[in-house]
Scaffold this motif. Sequence first.
Motif: not given
Length: 130
Positions: A30-32, A38-41
Amino acid sequence: MEKYVLSKTIAIVLGALTIIAALGYGFLFLLGTSLGQALHSEIDTSATNKLTLLILISLLIVGVITGAGSFGLNWNVWRIVYCGFCLVLGICLLVTFFISIGAIGSTYEFMILCISMMYFWMGYLVKKKK
């Protein structure tokens, strides 16, 4: 001393450790995933999410079977199945340890190795009726 006392004790501890490892793996997942969003991967993770959730659910079920299954060791057929279950899981976790070296952090890798060795030990104890 009653038969299978040591096996039942180790099975309850090992089931709890397996559940904790599954929850830790889920937390890292979940963290990854959250950081990736959040970093718009740009990577599509819909297929990966389903497989990861399947692995998490499988680990949780294995932990419950490990803990609860030890109470049926007085039956001959279940003892044979449970011993095989422990040995197969020990082998699978050992392979997982070697695959994940350097990937998920030394704490979780060491925990996977310890759980693998404990499954081997528990299979041996069930075989020896201790």
